[in-house]
Scaffold this motif. Sequence first.
Motif, mmCIF file in Angstrom:
data_model
loop_
_atom_site.group_PDB
_atom_site.id
_atom_site.type_symbol
_atom_site.label_atom_id
_atom_site.label_comp_id
_atom_site.label_asym_id
_atom_site.label_seq_id
_atom_site.Cartn_x
_atom_site.Cartn_y
_atom_site.Cartn_z
ATOM 1 N N MET A 45 -0.198 -1.841 -16.237
ATOM 2 C CA MET A 45 0.769 -1.952 -15.147
ATOM 3 C C MET A 45 0.479 -3.145 -14.238
ATOM 4 N N VAL A 46 -0.739 -3.694 -14.342
ATOM 5 C CA VAL A 46 -1.146 -4.704 -13.371
ATOM 6 C C VAL A 46 -0.171 -5.888 -13.259
ATOM 7 N N PRO A 47 0.280 -6.468 -14.382
ATOM 8 C CA PRO A 47 1.203 -7.600 -14.245
ATOM 9 C C PRO A 47 2.486 -7.213 -13.498
ATOM 10 N N ALA A 48 3.052 -6.048 -13.825
ATOM 11 C CA ALA A 48 4.292 -5.628 -13.176
ATOM 12 C C ALA A 48 4.064 -5.351 -11.692
ATOM 13 N N LEU A 49 2.937 -4.727 -11.376
ATOM 14 C CA LEU A 49 2.637 -4.447 -9.967
ATOM 15 C C LEU A 49 2.460 -5.749 -9.192
ATOM 16 N N ALA A 50 1.795 -6.725 -9.827
ATOM 17 C CA ALA A 50 1.604 -8.014 -9.155
ATOM 18 C C ALA A 50 2.948 -8.689 -8.902
ATOM 19 N N LEU A 109 0.835 -1.196 0.000
ATOM 20 C CA LEU A 109 0.000 0.000 0.000
ATOM 21 C C LEU A 109 0.875 1.254 0.000
ATOM 22 N N ILE A 110 1.866 1.265 0.900
ATOM 23 C CA ILE A 110 2.790 2.406 0.950
ATOM 24 C C ILE A 110 3.518 2.527 -0.392
ATOM 25 N N ALA A 111 3.965 1.387 -0.913
ATOM 26 C CA ALA A 111 4.766 1.412 -2.142
ATOM 27 C C ALA A 111 3.981 1.970 -3.320
ATOM 28 N N ILE A 112 2.691 1.600 -3.455
ATOM 29 C CA ILE A 112 1.960 2.089 -4.633
ATOM 30 C C ILE A 112 1.594 3.564 -4.499
ATOM 31 N N VAL A 113 1.397 4.025 -3.249
ATOM 32 C CA VAL A 113 1.060 5.449 -3.066
ATOM 33 C C VAL A 113 2.314 6.317 -3.213
ATOM 34 N N ILE A 114 3.384 5.958 -2.469
ATOM 35 C CA ILE A 114 4.622 6.744 -2.555
ATOM 36 C C ILE A 114 5.221 6.619 -3.965
ATOM 37 N N GLY A 115 5.077 5.432 -4.551
ATOM 38 C CA GLY A 115 5.601 5.222 -5.909
ATOM 39 C C GLY A 115 4.970 6.192 -6.898
ATOM 40 N N LEU A 116 3.647 6.402 -6.760
ATOM 41 C CA LEU A 116 2.962 7.345 -7.646
ATOM 42 C C LEU A 116 3.489 8.763 -7.402
ATOM 43 N N ALA A 117 3.662 9.090 -6.110
ATOM 44 C CA ALA A 117 4.171 10.422 -5.780
ATOM 45 C C ALA A 117 5.562 10.631 -6.395
ATOM 46 N N ILE A 118 6.397 9.599 -6.328
ATOM 47 C CA ILE A 118 7.746 9.723 -6.905
ATOM 48 C C ILE A 118 7.655 9.896 -8.426
ATOM 49 N N ALA A 119 6.802 9.061 -9.055
ATOM 50 C CA ALA A 119 6.686 9.126 -10.515
ATOM 51 C C ALA A 119 6.206 10.506 -10.962
ATOM 52 N N GLY A 162 8.014 -0.743 2.171
ATOM 53 C CA GLY A 162 7.187 0.082 1.287
ATOM 54 C C GLY A 162 8.013 1.108 0.541
ATOM 55 N N LEU A 163 8.860 1.824 1.278
ATOM 56 C CA LEU A 163 9.653 2.891 0.680
ATOM 57 C C LEU A 163 10.634 2.339 -0.362
ATOM 58 N N HIS A 164 11.284 1.226 -0.002
ATOM 59 C CA HIS A 164 12.262 0.630 -0.899
ATOM 60 C C HIS A 164 11.601 0.244 -2.223
ATOM 61 N N ASN A 165 10.460 -0.419 -2.131
ATOM 62 C CA ASN A 165 9.802 -0.874 -3.349
ATOM 63 C C ASN A 165 9.087 0.251 -4.088
ATOM 64 N N ALA A 166 8.746 1.331 -3.360
ATOM 65 C CA ALA A 166 8.124 2.489 -4.020
ATOM 66 C C ALA A 166 9.036 3.004 -5.128
ATOM 67 N N THR A 167 10.353 2.971 -4.888
ATOM 68 C CA THR A 167 11.280 3.512 -5.889
ATOM 69 C C THR A 167 11.293 2.645 -7.155
ATOM 70 N N TYR A 168 11.027 1.348 -6.984
ATOM 71 C CA TYR A 168 10.937 0.489 -8.171
ATOM 72 C C TYR A 168 9.580 0.657 -8.853
ATOM 73 N N ILE A 169 8.536 0.715 -8.019
ATOM 74 C CA ILE A 169 7.188 0.820 -8.573
ATOM 75 C C ILE A 169 7.028 2.156 -9.308
ATOM 76 N N ALA A 170 7.763 3.180 -8.856
ATOM 77 C CA ALA A 170 7.723 4.474 -9.564
ATOM 78 C C ALA A 170 8.122 4.285 -11.026
ATOM 79 N N GLU A 171 9.060 3.389 -11.288
ATOM 80 C CA GLU A 171 9.494 3.124 -12.674
ATOM 81 C C GLU A 171 8.386 2.442 -13.470
ATOM 82 N N VAL A 172 7.613 1.588 -12.784
ATOM 83 C CA VAL A 172 6.468 0.947 -13.450
ATOM 84 C C VAL A 172 5.460 2.014 -13.863
ATOM 85 N N TYR A 173 5.187 2.937 -12.946
ATOM 86 C CA TYR A 173 4.269 4.034 -13.268
ATOM 87 C C TYR A 173 4.811 4.853 -14.437
#
Lengths: 261, 218
Positions: free
Chosen positions: B145-150, B31-41, B96-107
């Motif tokens: 993005m769904v497959p990558a997020l999963a 949850l943290i990762a997808i929210v912070i990830g969006l903010a980073i993106a 959450g924070l660590h993975n947010a930086t990767y998920i930001a790339e997915v976004y």
Amino acid sequence: MTKPIIRIKNISKSFGAVRVLDGLSIDVMPKERLALIGPSGSGKTTILRILMTLERINDGHIEIDGEQLCHMERAGQLVPADEKHLANARQKIGMVFQHFNLFPHKSVIDNITLAPILTKGVAKPIAEKRAMELLDMVGLADKAKGMPVELSGGQKQRVAIARALALQPKVMLFDEVTSALDPELVEEVLSVLWQLSTETDMTMLLVTHEMGFAHDFAHRVLFFDRGKIVEEGKPGDIFRQPKHERTQAFLKKILAAGHRI
Amino acid sequence: MEWNWAFAFAILPRLLEGAKITIVATFLGFLIAIVIGLAIALGRRSQQAWIARSVGLCADFIRGTPLLVQLYVLFFVLPNIGIVLSPLTAGVIGLGLHNATYIAEVYRAGIESISRGQWEASKACNLSIGQTWRHIIIPQAIPPMVPALANYLIAMFKETPLLSAITVYEIMGEALGAASRTYQYLEPVTMVGGFFLIISLVCAYLARVLEERVRIYQ
């Protein structure tokens, strides 16, 4: 004496080192239908994109309906327009794109109602009623609930025209609206444009390679080459007795490629 | 070496307790990762160069250091400056924070896959920038993005054993606790592996179902 609805004064536009428009001036009168023709890269599409505020100009001024488009007044000086000014100016202009650019995740009717609801606060039932009238006009009332992906190119473009009309702009810009279509689908889109020309008195700017249609549709034709107007006049004159040799060469080439006038 | 059923059953309740923590940590972290990830993106796309720059630097910094080190910092170093976090809180934030930086790339990839024509049509329809994001760009960018997020969800799930390093008693911590008391590693470690395998396969299956569901167009 009516005033021009569009005044383009001495505008220039460069992309990097390439000068696409070079000190161009055009006046368009209300209700006038203008066809912009010329070889690709001559700057005609760029003019429409500038009018839609998709591109900024490097030099010159544009007035739409008496108001500055790319500039605004601040303390008696003209400064480049901010987003708020641009949003206000954009209300007067609608555009139909070569590649339709429908919103693929929205149904046909939602494509048309989205902007009136969001930008003008039109109530949903009213927006939908108006959208159905527009779909009826373009002959696609039965596709209202469908998704864009289910439509042919010609149908997509007719929906895109309805979407632009829904915002009731004063000026409509058509940017090579049939260029991406299979030949057998061109006619259905042109007939919608024809209908608009006979049933409304909207100001319209048409960039096209359909010379026959331009001839019948436009009040005035501008021939562009290398960012400048080479020749302009009534369609009959431009197409039958072009004066400039570049216009002659262009029309000859187009006709040889199988386009009719 | 022989499998001891009695021992396996004896430690099962504690492992299940740990499994609960593992699942909670994974989902809260995600949850943290997808929210912070969006903010980073979005931050990296900011028109303000200094915002884009500093968000980019922070993200690169977090991505360039190991999660384990970050967990130690959150749990053992932050108390030195008066910030005391519970083990689970520190673990969830770190994960959450660590993975947010990767998920930001997915976004980023998802957002960039939307054609320029969509932005231009939005402008021609006079939508504001905010309306364009909300109604046009994000709804189209998310389904692909769904497959990558999963995949990131499953990867995060499998990273949770790292939390045992900061005394979060998730399933691996419980298993190691049981093993160190008896020096019998076979049963607890095998059971942990089996647990991760089952949950990962279930998640992968659910992701595929979801992917089919969101593919309403194209």
